[in-house]
Write a protein that holds these residues in place. Structure first.
Motif, PDB file in Angstrom:
ATOM      1  N   HIS A 230       5.108   4.172  12.973  1.00 12.60           N
ATOM      2  CA  HIS A 230       4.985   2.893  13.919  1.00 12.60           C
ATOM      3  C   HIS A 230       5.096   3.595  15.322  1.00 12.60           C
ATOM      4  O   HIS A 230       4.400   2.471  15.989  1.00 12.60           O
ATOM      5  N   GLN A 231       5.193   4.727  15.306  1.00  9.60           N
ATOM      6  CA  GLN A 231       5.285   5.585  16.701  1.00  9.60           C
ATOM      7  C   GLN A 231       3.503   6.110  16.809  1.00  9.60           C
ATOM      8  O   GLN A 231       3.431   6.416  17.639  1.00  9.60           O
ATOM      9  N   PHE A 232       2.980   5.497  15.841  1.00 10.02           N
ATOM     10  CA  PHE A 232       1.614   6.885  15.922  1.00 10.02           C
ATOM     11  C   PHE A 232       0.007   5.463  16.190  1.00 10.02           C
ATOM     12  O   PHE A 232       0.461   4.457  15.379  1.00 10.02           O
ATOM     13  N   SER A 233      -0.585   5.394  16.633  1.00  9.48           N
ATOM     14  CA  SER A 233      -1.816   4.641  16.855  1.00  9.48           C
ATOM     15  C   SER A 233      -2.843   4.902  15.242  1.00  9.48           C
ATOM     16  O   SER A 233      -2.149   5.452  14.379  1.00  9.48           O
TER      17      SER A 233
ATOM     18  N   HIS B  64       3.755   6.004  22.522  1.00 11.54           N
ATOM     19  CA  HIS B  64       3.006   6.342  21.519  1.00 11.54           C
ATOM     20  C   HIS B  64       1.490   6.608  21.563  1.00 11.54           C
ATOM     21  O   HIS B  64       0.733   7.157  22.909  1.00 11.54           O
ATOM     22  N   GLY B  65       1.885   7.488  20.624  1.00 14.45           N
ATOM     23  CA  GLY B  65       0.521   8.358  20.907  1.00 14.45           C
ATOM     24  C   GLY B  65      -1.138   8.154  20.692  1.00 14.45           C
ATOM     25  O   GLY B  65      -0.989   6.507  20.295  1.00 14.45           O
TER      26      GLY B  65
ATOM     27  N   GLY C  22      -5.717   5.976  14.123  1.00 16.80           N
ATOM     28  CA  GLY C  22      -6.430   7.069  13.953  1.00 16.80           C
ATOM     29  C   GLY C  22      -5.715   8.418  13.006  1.00 16.80           C
ATOM     30  O   GLY C  22      -5.184   8.900  12.467  1.00 16.80           O
ATOM     31  N   MET C  23      -4.112   8.170  14.701  1.00 16.63           N
ATOM     32  CA  MET C  23      -2.938   9.347  14.029  1.00 16.63           C
ATOM     33  C   MET C  23      -2.448   8.652  12.808  1.00 16.63           C
ATOM     34  O   MET C  23      -2.784   9.717  11.770  1.00 16.63           O
TER      35      MET C  23
ATOM     36  N   ARG D 230      11.829   1.019  13.440  1.00 14.18           N
ATOM     37  CA  ARG D 230      11.370   0.430  14.257  1.00 14.18           C
ATOM     38  C   ARG D 230      11.665  -0.985  14.853  1.00 14.18           C
ATOM     39  O   ARG D 230      11.718  -1.482  16.388  1.00 14.18           O
TER      40      ARG D 230
ATOM     41  N   PHE E 252       0.253   4.471  -1.795  1.00 19.93           N
ATOM     42  CA  PHE E 252       0.163   5.573  -1.437  1.00 19.93           C
ATOM     43  C   PHE E 252       1.356   6.174  -2.282  1.00 19.93           C
ATOM     44  O   PHE E 252       1.318   7.948  -2.288  1.00 19.93           O
TER      45      PHE E 252
ATOM     46  N   ASP F 282       0.917  -1.566   0.285  1.00 21.95           N
ATOM     47  CA  ASP F 282       0.287   0.239  -0.404  1.00 21.95           C
ATOM     48  C   ASP F 282       1.176   1.623   0.406  1.00 21.95           C
ATOM     49  O   ASP F 282       0.407   2.585  -0.508  1.00 21.95           O
ATOM     50  N   TYR F 283       2.050   1.244   0.984  1.00 20.11           N
ATOM     51  CA  TYR F 283       2.376   2.425   1.245  1.00 20.11           C
ATOM     52  C   TYR F 283       3.600   2.775  -0.447  1.00 20.11           C
ATOM     53  O   TYR F 283       3.876   3.904  -0.384  1.00 20.11           O
TER      54      TYR F 283
ATOM     55  N   VAL G 267      -1.624  10.389   7.280  1.00 18.66           N
ATOM     56  CA  VAL G 267      -2.166   9.783   5.167  1.00 18.66           C
ATOM     57  C   VAL G 267      -2.786  11.298   4.592  1.00 18.66           C
ATOM     58  O   VAL G 267      -3.034  11.709   3.831  1.00 18.66           O
TER      59      VAL G 267
ATOM     60  N   SER H 231      -0.179   2.513   4.605  1.00 18.08           N
ATOM     61  CA  SER H 231      -0.257   3.537   3.610  1.00 18.08           C
ATOM     62  C   SER H 231       1.167   4.330   4.067  1.00 18.08           C
ATOM     63  O   SER H 231       1.223   5.015   2.533  1.00 18.08           O
TER      64      SER H 231
ATOM     65  N   GLY I   1      -5.150   7.863  18.747  1.00 15.40           N
ATOM     66  CA  GLY I   1      -6.604   8.423  17.930  1.00 15.40           C
ATOM     67  C   GLY I   1      -7.275   8.262  18.614  1.00 15.40           C
ATOM     68  O   GLY I   1      -8.443   8.621  17.920  1.00 15.40           O
TER      69      GLY I   1
ATOM     70  N   ILE J  42     -13.183   6.300  16.465  1.00 13.99           N
ATOM     71  CA  ILE J  42     -12.432   6.945  15.448  1.00 13.99           C
ATOM     72  C   ILE J  42     -12.418   7.480  14.109  1.00 13.99           C
ATOM     73  O   ILE J  42     -12.707   8.929  13.753  1.00 13.99           O
TER      74      ILE J  42
ATOM     75  N   GLN K   3     -14.609  10.573  14.252  1.00 14.74           N
ATOM     76  CA  GLN K   3     -13.040  12.223  13.890  1.00 14.74           C
ATOM     77  C   GLN K   3     -12.400  11.660  12.578  1.00 14.74           C
ATOM     78  O   GLN K   3     -12.722  12.907  12.370  1.00 14.74           O
TER      79      GLN K   3
ATOM     80  N   ASP L 277      -6.136   1.334   4.777  1.00 19.36           N
ATOM     81  CA  ASP L 277      -6.060   1.153   5.723  1.00 19.36           C
ATOM     82  C   ASP L 277      -4.056   2.305   5.642  1.00 19.36           C
ATOM     83  O   ASP L 277      -3.573   1.900   5.268  1.00 19.36           O
TER      84      ASP L 277
END
Lengths: 329, 324
Positions: B152-155, A326-327, B157-158, A317, A222, A218-219, B163, B101, A329, B188, B191, B97
């Motif tokens: 990988h450090q983001f969830s 880790h954030g 939704g983030m 990673r 994208f 996918d990336y 993206v 992405s 969302g 999520i 939002q 996804d």
């Protein structure tokens, strides 16, 4: 990171100890070194004396212990055959092998990766099909046969490259190099190709299949959807993601290149460690064999360590960073 | 003139067993700043239509007929390099996804800067401050630190916010959002949809929102296209289609949305399943499942017929017109 490296170094000591132990055990079965050392006319009494002097009558565990204690101090004993310290012999021979191995590894990497990328991007291209077919030859032909074929074509038929030896070598410090003379470079070409061809095809096929895999992700789609240029997508995004397996295989293969230089060195009478090792086996020269095996184990361990460190450089990673929360969302 | 016009688009797959038609004579228009929802079951050709518009159909898929026009200019037959300059700059895309992405090996800042610099001639520092601006705009907390973090450090939704920031980074006039919330938690999803809606309204960006979530469409879209087996069954203003569905398929879709607080024994559903691309029936593709099908539906395929503010591909509409 530092703790990781120290831990790996300690592990590698254990690995080398085990290799030495296994090697030493095997050496009990390779034949009687005394027979190789003395002539037929030597009496039983003199043979026994020599045996005693070399410590060959002691139980092997004692012999091993003595060997290990000395080896830790960099002393691998005296070669039975050459009557010279093994360490000196190896230091003399090592540059030839390392230069050959390094050049063939670079050759396989710098030719194999671009070919892999090309065949991955132009899967159905005419040139790709040729590469893939030819690579089968590289994978399936044994090294010595490739060497002999190259000698036949380039030395016997065309007479452009030497068929044996290392050419002229010059000393740089205590390192004797063949890379600075034209005869040295000429002599290096055929053995380097012979030794590197298998790795080249392996790397090419690996890069190709990894590229095909990554280009479907996918990336990559994208990245294209964002309008990035082809070269940015192919090299910046796709190729970089194929690197982890390529580094692994290249690292392992570099170890094998050094270890399996034996065959190429024999075909081309290349004055390296492999040739020396083969002669040592014929002469039951236990100190040389033991030292060589431990050295090869050491190379493998060091290369694996470098490979592990490279993973950290390539793949974020794997970098464990406790401060980065880790954030959500 | 509409911003985007898709005219009788046809997408085919050449396979060993013959040619499959994934998108069949699809026509639609998106006006400047408008949100067009595209709904349908899996395999109805929604994503294929989106991929065809941005020129990223994967082989063996190809555009076999029709035209796609941006500002009246054909873009379906452009050479790769010309189309590449349109992608991102004129037409952005968001995929399903967010976890996959983003390239795992580059920080989000690097990916933003790369995209910004691809489409405009700005220096590194300017691109970085623009990237920071975008991250703030999509609601990434502590953006000035997060900009150097890796995906990988983001969830989840983030990451979808990142993206969206990437898709908006060159200020495109149209965004094709292909199921942008399907992979996310329900809480999520709302939002992200609200964010997308707000950003596109602020920037005046048109959106083609591909989804199978009628709720999302009802909340977000101005108009909606309902797709079935590669064709548009019904297209029209969202309120009309949802409240007064004219195509029996749309009607069935609406009927199958459970109403909160209402006790039902069984959830309503449309009997049967969408036909495979290899076995599309003669006549209207929906006829085997249609409760109102009559002879003509089994013989002749209906083309979209204007009805009210929209179009409906159903013989019932023609019948009504004759009787009325």
């Amino acid at each position: 990171m530092v703790a990781f490296i120290i831990r790996r170094l300690l592990q590698s000591l254990i690995v080398m100890f085990v290799v030495a132990l296994v090697a030493f055990t095997l050496f009990q079965f390779v034949g009687d070194p005394i027979n190789q050392l003395v002539g037929v006319e030597t009496g039983l009494k003199e043979r026994e004396e020599l045996r005693q002097r070399l410590g060959l009558n002691d139980p092997w565990i004692v012999q091993f212990w003595r060997f290990a204690l000395n080896a830790v101090q960099g002393d691998f004993g005296i070669s039975y055959q050459h009557k010279r310290p093994v360490t000196d012999l190896i230091v003399n021979r090592m540059p030839a092998t390392l230069e050959l191995s390094l050049i063939s590894a670079l050759f396989s990497l710098f030719v194999g990766v671009p070919m892999g990328v090309y065949t991955g991007l132009n899967r159905n291209g005419f040139l790709s099909k040729i590469f893939m077919t030819v690579s089968l030859v590289g994978i399936s032909l044994p090294t010595f046969l490739i060497g002999i074929l190259l000698i036949f074509v380039f030395s016997v038929q065309l007479g452009v490259l030497p068929s044996f030896g290392r050419g002229e070598a010059v000393l740089v410090g205590s390192w004797s190099t063949g890379l600075l003379t034209s005869s040295g470079i000429k002599a290096l070409i055929l053995p380097a190709i012979t030794l590197g061809l298998f790795q080249l095809t392996l790397i090419m096929r690996l890069v190709r299949s990894e590229m095909l895999e990554v280009l479907r992700t996918d990336y990559i789609k994208f990245a294209r959807a964002r309008g990035l240029s082809n070269s940015a997508v192919h090299f910046g995004h796709a190729l970089k993601n194929t690197l982890v397996p390529v580094i692994t295989i290249t690292g392992l293969q570099l170890g094998s290149i050094i270890a399996f230089a034996i065959i190429t060195e024999t075909v081309f009478q290349w004055p390296g460690m492999g040739l020396m090792f083969l002669q040592a086996i014929q002469n039951v020269d236990i100190p040389i064999m033991a030292a060589y095996l431990i050295l090869i184990a050491f190379f493998f361990v060091v290369i694996n360590l470098i490979v592990d460190i490279l993973y950290y450089v390539v793949d974020p990673r794997l970098r464990i960073d406790p401060s980065a929360a880790h954030g959500h969302g | 003139m509409a911003l985007l016009e898709v005219d009788q688009l046809r997408v085919e797959f050449l396979t060993r067993n013959g040619t499959l038609t994934a998108v069949d004579d699809v026509s639609l228009k998106i006006e400047e700043g408008e949100v067009l929802g595209v709904v349908g079951e899996s395999g109805a050709g929604k994503s294929m239509t989106g991929n065809a518009i941005i020129g990223l159909l994967e082989p063996p898929g190809r555009i076999a007929g029709g035209e796609i026009r941006l500002d009246g200019q054909r873009i379906d037959n452009l050479p790769y390099e010309k189309m590449r300059k349109i992608r991102g700059a004129e037409i952005g895309a968001i995929f399903q996804d967010p976890l996959t992405s983003l390239n795992p090996l580059y920080s989000v800042g690097q990916q933003l800067v790369e995209t910004i610099r691809t489409h405009s001639d700005v220096g590194l520092a300017a691109a970085r401050s623009r990237a920071l601006e975008l991250l703030n705009e999509v609601g990434i907390p502590a953006a000035s630190q997060r900009i150097d973090h890796f995906p990988h450090q983001f969830s989840g939704g983030m990451r979808q916010r990142v993206v969206i920031a990437l898709a908006l980074s060159a200020n495109p006039r149209l965004i094709i959002a292909d199921e942008p919330t399907t992979a996310l938690d329900v809480s999520i999803q709302a939002q992200i949809i609200a964010l997308l809606k707000r950003l596109c309204r602020d920037h005046g960006t048109a959106v083609m929102l591909v989804t199978h979530d009628m709720g999302v469409i009802a909340e977000t879209a101005d108009r909606v296209a309902v797709m079935y087996a590669g064709r548009i069954a019904e297209i029209g203003p969202v309120a009309d289609v949802i409240k007064h569905a004219k195509h029996p398929y749309t009607d069935g879709l609406m009927g199958s949305i459970p109403v909160v607080g209402q006790q039902t024994e069984r959830l309503a559903q449309i009997e049967g399943a969408m036909p495979r691309l290899t076995a599309i029936p003669d006549g209207c593709a929906f006829n085997p499942r249609c409760p109102k099908a009559f002879d003509k539906c089994r013989q002749t395929r209906p083309d979209p017929i204007a009805s009210g503010a929209g179009e409906v591909a159903c013989w019932l509409i023609e019948q009504e017109a004759h009787h009325g």
